[in-house]
Design an enzyme around this catalytic site. Structure first.
Site, PDB file in Angstrom:
ATOM      1  N   SER A 240       3.158  -6.030   3.440  1.00  0.00           N
ATOM      2  CA  SER A 240       1.876  -5.446   3.834  1.00  0.00           C
ATOM      3  C   SER A 240       2.084  -3.948   3.901  1.00  0.00           C
ATOM      4  O   SER A 240       3.227  -3.475   4.033  1.00  0.00           O
ATOM      5  CB  SER A 240       1.444  -5.974   5.208  1.00  0.00           C
ATOM      6  OG  SER A 240       0.413  -5.185   5.769  1.00  0.00           O
TER       7      SER A 240
ATOM      8  N   TYR B  78       4.096  -7.535  14.091  1.00  0.00           N
ATOM      9  CA  TYR B  78       3.741  -7.644  12.671  1.00  0.00           C
ATOM     10  C   TYR B  78       4.321  -6.487  11.871  1.00  0.00           C
ATOM     11  O   TYR B  78       4.903  -6.679  10.806  1.00  0.00           O
ATOM     12  CB  TYR B  78       2.213  -7.671  12.547  1.00  0.00           C
ATOM     13  CG  TYR B  78       1.705  -7.973  11.163  1.00  0.00           C
ATOM     14  CD1 TYR B  78       1.774  -9.261  10.648  1.00  0.00           C
ATOM     15  CD2 TYR B  78       1.131  -6.976  10.376  1.00  0.00           C
ATOM     16  CE1 TYR B  78       1.294  -9.550   9.375  1.00  0.00           C
ATOM     17  CE2 TYR B  78       0.652  -7.256   9.105  1.00  0.00           C
ATOM     18  CZ  TYR B  78       0.734  -8.544   8.614  1.00  0.00           C
ATOM     19  OH  TYR B  78       0.256  -8.819   7.356  1.00  0.00           O
TER      20      TYR B  78
END
Length: 262
Positions: A135, A148
């Site tokens: 990501s 995350y």
């Protein structure tokens, strides 16, 4: 037909980006095996495109070993691993529980590591390749998402290590870093934006979160699948250890200059 006579294993293949990659590989002649913890979405995609399904936790070594063995037995080998499983790990660090942190490690980093470890003997044999889905959170830090963000940074480090260690054995490893993508998981986050800013719908929320992105819109799962499938194909035969962003140019923006934009 870039994937004729090739077999791809996709973790988290029942929804979103994983499902889009599965469709694309099947359209281009490849065999696809979908791995995930929830059999229902896997079955739905498999029935649509014709794929093998293995209900397994990609972070579980024994389960993943068995999954890879089933794929090899069914299709005669393994050529491509798409390490796509991930998610979770959001919230302020000061209040993040050990359980939330551990879940972020397991769902994002452990799934990529374990699936790569169990797939590598077969990928080495067939001179295959790995694409890790990270990501842009692996390149930058979003707010209140230490779990995350940290794990996606870790995914990039893992992919670079694999590229370094197994390139001489014929195995390429690359990373794709999407920005906002219109998936069910992102839709849930957009609902928060809708409520916070009193918007009318999630379309307005997507417009808001991408207002400073040069292309001014989120990606689709198919947009990301295009990048993944390029890296997984023979067209990328000299690309190893690369980090490819699919973010509409978000990573090019100089944040301190936003005040000059009307």
């Amino acid at each position: 037909m870039r994937f004729t006579n090739k077999t791809a294993l996709i973790t988290g293949g029942g929804t979103g980006i994983g499902a889009a990659v599965a469709r694309r590989i099947r359209q281009e002649g490849g065999n696809v095996a979908l791995v995930g913890r929830r059999p229902e979405p896997l079955r739905s995609v498999a029935e649509e495109i014709g794929a093998t399904i293995v209900a397994a936790d990609a972070a579980d070594g024994a389960a993943m070993k068995a999954a890879v063995e089933k794929v090899v037995e069914t299709h005669g080998g393994l050529d491509i691993l798409i390490a796509n499983a991930g998610g979770h790990g959001v919230g302020p660090t000061v209040s993040m529980s050990d359980e939330t942190w551990d879940l972020a490690v397991r769902l994002n980093l452990n799934t990529a590591f374990v699936s790569a470890r169990e797939s590598l003997p077969h990928l080495i044999k067939n001179k295959g390749n790995i694409v890790v889905l990270a990501s842009i959170a692996g390149l930058f830090a979003g707010p209140d998402a230490a779990g995350y963000v940290t794990m996606k940074h870790g995914c990039i480090g893992l992919a670079k290590s694999l590229a370094r260690d197994y390139g001489r054995k014929g195995v390429r490893t690359n990373t794709v870093c999407p920005g906002w993508v219109t998936t069910a998981m992102a839709d849930e986050q957009m609902e928060f934006i809708v409520e916070k800013y009193k918007l009318n719908n999630i379309e307005e929320a997507y417009a808001l979160v991408t207002k400073d992105v040069p292309l001014g819109q989120p990606a689709t799962a198919e947009d990301v699948a295009n990048a993944v499938c390029f890296l997984a194909s023979g067209e990328a035969s000299m690309i190893n250890g690369a980090v490819l962003t699919v973010d509409g140019g978000a990573g090019t923006v100089d944040l301190p200059t936003l005040a000059f934009v009307e």
